[in-house]
Design an enzyme around this catalytic site. Structure first.
Site, PDB file in Angstrom:
ATOM      1  N   TYR A 298       0.851  -1.189   0.000  1.00  0.00           N
ATOM      2  CA  TYR A 298       0.000   0.000   0.000  1.00  0.00           C
ATOM      3  C   TYR A 298       0.888   1.240   0.000  1.00  0.00           C
ATOM      4  O   TYR A 298       1.488   1.585   1.012  1.00  0.00           O
ATOM      5  CB  TYR A 298      -0.907  -0.045   1.228  1.00  0.00           C
ATOM      6  CG  TYR A 298      -1.904   1.085   1.365  1.00  0.00           C
ATOM      7  CD1 TYR A 298      -2.252   1.902   0.290  1.00  0.00           C
ATOM      8  CD2 TYR A 298      -2.515   1.325   2.600  1.00  0.00           C
ATOM      9  CE1 TYR A 298      -3.170   2.922   0.432  1.00  0.00           C
ATOM     10  CE2 TYR A 298      -3.446   2.345   2.758  1.00  0.00           C
ATOM     11  CZ  TYR A 298      -3.768   3.139   1.670  1.00  0.00           C
ATOM     12  OH  TYR A 298      -4.680   4.147   1.813  1.00  0.00           O
TER      13      TYR A 298
ATOM     14  N   LYS B  36      -1.407  -1.272  -4.045  1.00  0.00           N
ATOM     15  CA  LYS B  36      -2.436  -0.234  -4.062  1.00  0.00           C
ATOM     16  C   LYS B  36      -1.696   1.090  -4.125  1.00  0.00           C
ATOM     17  O   LYS B  36      -1.075   1.526  -3.147  1.00  0.00           O
ATOM     18  CB  LYS B  36      -3.309  -0.312  -2.818  1.00  0.00           C
ATOM     19  CG  LYS B  36      -4.469   0.690  -2.835  1.00  0.00           C
ATOM     20  CD  LYS B  36      -5.310   0.554  -1.581  1.00  0.00           C
ATOM     21  CE  LYS B  36      -6.557   1.429  -1.634  1.00  0.00           C
ATOM     22  NZ  LYS B  36      -6.239   2.874  -1.709  1.00  0.00           N
TER      23      LYS B  36
END
Length: 258
Positions: A203, A233
């Protein structure tokens, strides 16, 4: 801006000789695998009859996971006293389900995971897993396990796998930060290893963590270090970052096919 970089979870790990053992006298030339055309793949196989049954140290990343459609990053509801409002989650899940949402990315920035205790984060993750059992469309739960220290992230990753989360994601610590992409890979590899059969996403939300490393370089290095790496992400504000990551994805997917 947010985007997803993804690659195949599957990776062949050991040669036939390593899998069979040096003393195996079996003359079969192939190990049959129904998920990969490469002989000797350990993802799924018909084992040589002379192989010792003690192969339970090997783990297989879930390869049937298909993350697609629309994923929401839900808020974590709170009471006026600042406690997690668990009773609101069933209605929240039904609302998302009836508005064509396919999955949730929980306990990230919008979910305020970094503001919760470890026990609160576990309870929220368990509650979302309970809710998707009663929804028609909402079936994907990605649990963000990043924390201010490695031990908590490892504990949360292990818990996410235990409750059957679809995948986990992890942001970088934001106070004492990794100084290079290689150090970041080492950190994330430790987190991912705590949930070895669960797909792992890095992330990248640099404007919140303050970590401005090269995400494409991280993914390139991590490809050989994190067996469960499924993608990233990418929530950074720099558009070229997502493009660079997709180029890495294409190169790694090509390597997997070869």
């Amino acid at each position: 801006m947010a985007g997803w970089w993804a690659r195949s979870h599957h990776r062949c790990a050991l040669s036939q000789r390593e899998m069979r053992g040096a003393d195996c006298a079996c003359t079969r030339d192939e190990i049959v695998c129904d998920l990969c055309p490469q002989p000797g793949c350990l993802t799924s196989y018909t084992r040589c009859r002379d192989l010792e049954p003690a192969v339970d140290t090997m783990t297989t990343v879930k390869t049937n996971v298909k993350i697609g459609g629309i994923l929401a990053a839900p808020l974590t509801p709170f009471t006026r006293d600042g406690d997690v409002w668990m009773d609101a989650l069933p209605q929240y899940a039904r609302y998302l389900d009836t508005h064509d949402i396919d999955g949730v990315f929980i306990l990230g920035t919008m979910g305020e995971g970094m503001s919760l205790t470890v026990e609160e984060r576990k309870r929220v993750a368990e509650a979302w897993m309970t809710q998707i059992a009663d929804t028609l469309r909402l079936k994907t739960v990605i649990v963000q396990v990043g924390a201010g220290n490695l031990k908590e992230s490892v504990e949360l990753a292990r818990h996410a796998e235990e409750i059957g989360a679809t995948a986990i994601a992890c942001m970088s610590p934001s106070y004492f930060k990794p100084t290079t992409e290689e150090v970041l890979v080492e950190y994330m590899a430790t987190v991912a290893a705590a949930a070895p059969t669960t797909p792992f996403y890095y992330y990248d939300i640099n404007f919140m963590t303050g970590l401005y490393l090269n995400t494409a370089r991280f993914l390139e290095v991590a490809g050989d270090k994190i067996p469960s790496l499924a993608g990233g992400k990418i929530s950074s504000r720099e558009l070229p970052t997502l493009l660079d990551c997709t180029l890495v994805a294409g190169a790694l997917s090509s390597d997997d096919r070869n």
